[in-house]
Design a protein around this motif. Structure first.
Motif, mmCIF file in Angstrom:
data_model
loop_
_atom_site.group_PDB
_atom_site.id
_atom_site.type_symbol
_atom_site.label_atom_id
_atom_site.label_comp_id
_atom_site.label_asym_id
_atom_site.label_seq_id
_atom_site.Cartn_x
_atom_site.Cartn_y
_atom_site.Cartn_z
ATOM 1 N N ILE A 36 0.842 -1.195 0.000
ATOM 2 C CA ILE A 36 0.000 0.000 0.000
ATOM 3 C C ILE A 36 0.875 1.242 0.000
ATOM 4 N N ALA A 37 0.319 2.322 -0.502
ATOM 5 C CA ALA A 37 0.971 3.624 -0.377
ATOM 6 C C ALA A 37 0.749 4.141 1.031
ATOM 7 N N ILE A 38 1.734 4.822 1.557
ATOM 8 C CA ILE A 38 1.663 5.405 2.897
ATOM 9 C C ILE A 38 1.547 6.924 2.747
ATOM 10 N N GLY A 39 0.491 7.475 3.300
ATOM 11 C CA GLY A 39 0.231 8.893 3.157
ATOM 12 C C GLY A 39 1.013 9.758 4.118
ATOM 13 N N SER A 40 0.817 11.066 3.948
ATOM 14 C CA SER A 40 1.506 12.062 4.761
ATOM 15 C C SER A 40 0.514 13.145 5.166
ATOM 16 N N ALA A 41 1.000 14.122 5.895
ATOM 17 C CA ALA A 41 0.152 15.246 6.293
ATOM 18 C C ALA A 41 -0.395 15.980 5.068
ATOM 19 N N ASP A 43 -1.243 14.639 2.169
ATOM 20 C CA ASP A 43 -2.370 13.859 1.641
ATOM 21 C C ASP A 43 -3.606 14.051 2.521
ATOM 22 N N VAL A 44 -3.393 14.064 3.832
ATOM 23 C CA VAL A 44 -4.502 14.292 4.759
ATOM 24 C C VAL A 44 -5.125 15.655 4.497
ATOM 25 N N ASP A 45 -4.301 16.647 4.295
ATOM 26 C CA ASP A 45 -4.809 17.994 4.052
ATOM 27 C C ASP A 45 -5.679 18.043 2.796
ATOM 28 N N LYS A 46 -5.259 17.373 1.742
ATOM 29 C CA LYS A 46 -6.065 17.308 0.515
ATOM 30 C C LYS A 46 -7.417 16.659 0.785
ATOM 31 N N ALA A 47 -7.387 15.555 1.540
ATOM 32 C CA ALA A 47 -8.626 14.826 1.825
ATOM 33 C C ALA A 47 -9.559 15.651 2.719
ATOM 34 N N VAL A 48 -9.005 16.298 3.725
ATOM 35 C CA VAL A 48 -9.824 17.114 4.632
ATOM 36 C C VAL A 48 -10.445 18.291 3.877
ATOM 37 N N LYS A 49 -9.689 18.921 3.015
ATOM 38 C CA LYS A 49 -10.230 20.045 2.239
ATOM 39 C C LYS A 49 -11.358 19.583 1.313
ATOM 40 N N ALA A 50 -11.223 18.377 0.750
ATOM 41 C CA ALA A 50 -12.297 17.828 -0.077
ATOM 42 C C ALA A 50 -13.540 17.570 0.765
ATOM 43 N N ALA A 51 -13.333 17.039 1.969
ATOM 44 C CA ALA A 51 -14.455 16.775 2.874
ATOM 45 C C ALA A 51 -15.119 18.073 3.330
ATOM 46 N N GLY A 205 2.321 9.223 10.562
ATOM 47 C CA GLY A 205 2.244 9.965 9.315
ATOM 48 C C GLY A 205 0.866 10.482 8.973
ATOM 49 N N VAL A 206 -0.166 9.680 9.243
ATOM 50 C CA VAL A 206 -1.533 10.047 8.867
ATOM 51 C C VAL A 206 -2.427 10.252 10.089
ATOM 52 N N GLY A 207 -2.328 9.356 11.061
ATOM 53 C CA GLY A 207 -3.172 9.469 12.247
ATOM 54 C C GLY A 207 -2.989 10.779 12.987
ATOM 55 N N LEU A 210 -4.387 13.695 10.942
ATOM 56 C CA LEU A 210 -5.850 13.692 10.912
ATOM 57 C C LEU A 210 -6.429 14.175 12.237
ATOM 58 N N SER A 211 -5.902 13.660 13.338
ATOM 59 C CA SER A 211 -6.460 14.018 14.645
ATOM 60 C C SER A 211 -6.128 15.452 15.059
ATOM 61 N N SER A 212 -5.074 16.028 14.479
ATOM 62 C CA SER A 212 -4.692 17.393 14.850
ATOM 63 C C SER A 212 -5.135 18.440 13.828
ATOM 64 N N HIS A 213 -5.698 18.011 12.706
ATOM 65 C CA HIS A 213 -6.034 18.957 11.630
ATOM 66 C C HIS A 213 -7.092 19.963 12.104
ATOM 67 N N PRO A 214 -6.860 21.241 11.919
ATOM 68 C CA PRO A 214 -7.805 22.250 12.417
ATOM 69 C C PRO A 214 -9.161 22.239 11.726
#
Length: 479
Positions: A36-41, A43-51, A205-207, A210-214
């Motif tokens: 699997i690919a391992i994401g980073s902050a 990638d999380v930022d892109k996903a959160v902005k989409a959400a 890397g991701v957890g 995700l948990s700290s994203h404003p």
């Protein structure tokens, strides 16, 4: 060999910002079975902005629109039932029979249950001149474990969809295949872009990202208490809602009556299910001290009937999920021996004839005291500790003498007496005489087993904010 090298963000399969990969190991063979690919902050930022963008419209959808989406997800889930079952067995070692009978069906059960609840769920309450409104909390970050992967994904995603939230999922990197297939199901079901997003990765890397994203309004985590504490710390600076389902060391009180042998045998089988990898497993069995000898014989017989081996065969138990878990369990089994508990059956090492794979012998200790390591720490393997008690009051006291409070069990011929004992146990869910399997029953723990509740209508409230609109009614109505 599976290769899942893309993430699901904003309705599309996309490449990671920077490609880093992780091998996934089949615990039955100890061989690499996927990557699997391992994401980073980033990638999380892109996903959160989409959400966040999707929340603007998804939060305003009608009950009927969300019902339609849930029903489409259920239909697509049914189509992938076989694929999901194969993936569960491959990634975390659940026997094929358990995958088909429980691991996959429970995920579908949560989706169908959420749809049924949504039909009549009250999002508004008229209190005279005040209107109380329940509104979706916003963008949710989901961090899910490997032991019941579809259960934990679906019991978060389903109520979030139903209440109008959007989300980013990080499934366990140890068992990521089912999470990836789940994202394919969401795409096939036509879930609107950005409502559901998936980023593979590890905790650091991701957890953490995700948990700290404003812009994440809520983080829902299932896993160890140790990791749950870190999630809460990461979430604290942004004062987001934190929902957690964490560890357990559940007591199983067997009363001194004619149902004793049945209760002991059932307790052994319950602990061993899923190779002991269930946070609510009844791992501390309390029996009358005067019947300890009988309990040992019954438990030994019950454990001896449990077969261990290839999860694609007819064995009742497969391997535990990883070498890390295997080593931890072996260390705790040895600790039980070293601290003086009576080894009834099982013990260190692999079962006879199994030279490869992370297999653990079904193990039972007796004459355990509650200050022993095996009575205090969550082993997360097929290991049972049997403790003695002199009185029921002592049994209840010992049962509650743990930092956890996820589940508890009572077995008795006298249902009134069983209910009395159950009422005194400090746990989020108490099972009486094997009662269980209720998807409408709230699931979650007291103390260090977490906060909040999952499953059924109680789960909906975790994803809702409460707004009071004063003066909502016309003045004459208020008067």
């Amino acid at each position: 060999m599976r290769e899942y090298l893309k993430f699901y963000i904003d309705g599309q399969w996309v490449d990671p910002v920077e490609l880093k990969t992780l091998d996934v190991v089949n615990p039955a063979t100890e061989e690499v079975c996927g990557k699997i690919a391992i994401g980073s902050a980033a990638d999380v930022d892109k996903a959160v902005k989409a959400a966040r963008k999707a929340f603007e419209t998804w939060s305003q959808t009608s009950r009927e629109e969300r019902l339609d989406v849930l029903n489409r997800i259920v239909a697509e889930y049914q189509k992938r039932f076989g694929d999901l079952a194969t993936a569960v067995t491959e990634e975390m070692g659940a026997p094929a029979s358990l995958a088909q009978r429980a691991q996959v069906p429970i995920g579908m059960g949560h989706l169908a249950t959420a749809a049924a609840i949504l039909k009549d769920f009250k999002f508004e309450e008229d209190r005279g001149a005040t209107m109380i409104v329940k509104e979706p909390i916003g963008v949710c970050g989901f961090i899910t474990p490997w032991n019941w992967p579809l259960n934990q994904i679906a019991c978060k995603v389903a109520p979030a969809i139903a209440t109008g939230c959007t989300m980013v999922l990080k499934p366990s990197e140890v068992a990521p295949f089912t999470g990836h297939i789940f994202a394919e199901i969401m795409h096939a079901a036509g879930v609107p872009a950005g409502v559901f997003n998936l980023v593979h990765g590890d905790g650091p890397g991701v957890g953490v990202a995700l948990s700290s994203h404003p812009e994440v309004d809520m983080v829902s985590f299932t896993g160890s208490t140790r990791a749950g504490i870190e999630v809460a710390k990461n979430a604290a600076p942004t004062v987001k809602r934190v929902h957690q389902e964490l560890g357990g060391k559940s007591p199983n009180i067997i009363l001194d009556d004619e149902a004793f042998a049945k209760g002991v045998a059932g307790g052994v089988r319950n602990v061993m299910t899923n190779s002991g990898q269930s946070c609510n497993a009844p791992t501390r069995m309390l029996v009358p001290s005067k019947r300890m000898g009988e309990a040992i014989e019954v438990a030994k017989e019950a454990a001896s009937q449990i077969t261990v081996g290839d999860p694609n065969g007819n064995s009742m138990l497969g391997p535990v999920v990883s070498e890390t878990q295997w080593n931890k369990i072996q260390g705790l089994i040895q600790k039980g021996i070293d601290e003086g508990a009576t080894l009834v059956v099982g013990g260190p090492g692999r079962p006879e004839g199994l030279e490869k794979g992370y297999y653990v012998k079904p193990t039972v200790f007796a004459n355990v005291t509650n200050d022993m390591t095996i009575a205090k720490e969550e082993i997360f393997g097929p290991v049972l500790s049997i403790l003695g008690y002199e009185t029921l009051d002592e049994a209840i006291k010992v049962g509650n003498d743990t930092e956890y409070g996820l589940a508890a069990y009572v077995n008795a011929a006298d249902i009134a007496k069983a209910r009395e004992v159950a009422s005194k146990l400090r746990a989020g869910q108490v099972s009486i005489n094997g009662g269980g399997g209720d998807l409408m029953a709230p699931f979650g723990g007291y103390k260090m087993s977490g906060n909040g509740r999952e499953w059924g209508d109680y789960a909906f409230h975790e994803f809702l904010e409460t707004k009071a609109m004063l003066g909502y009614a016309p003045k004459q109505a208020a008067e």
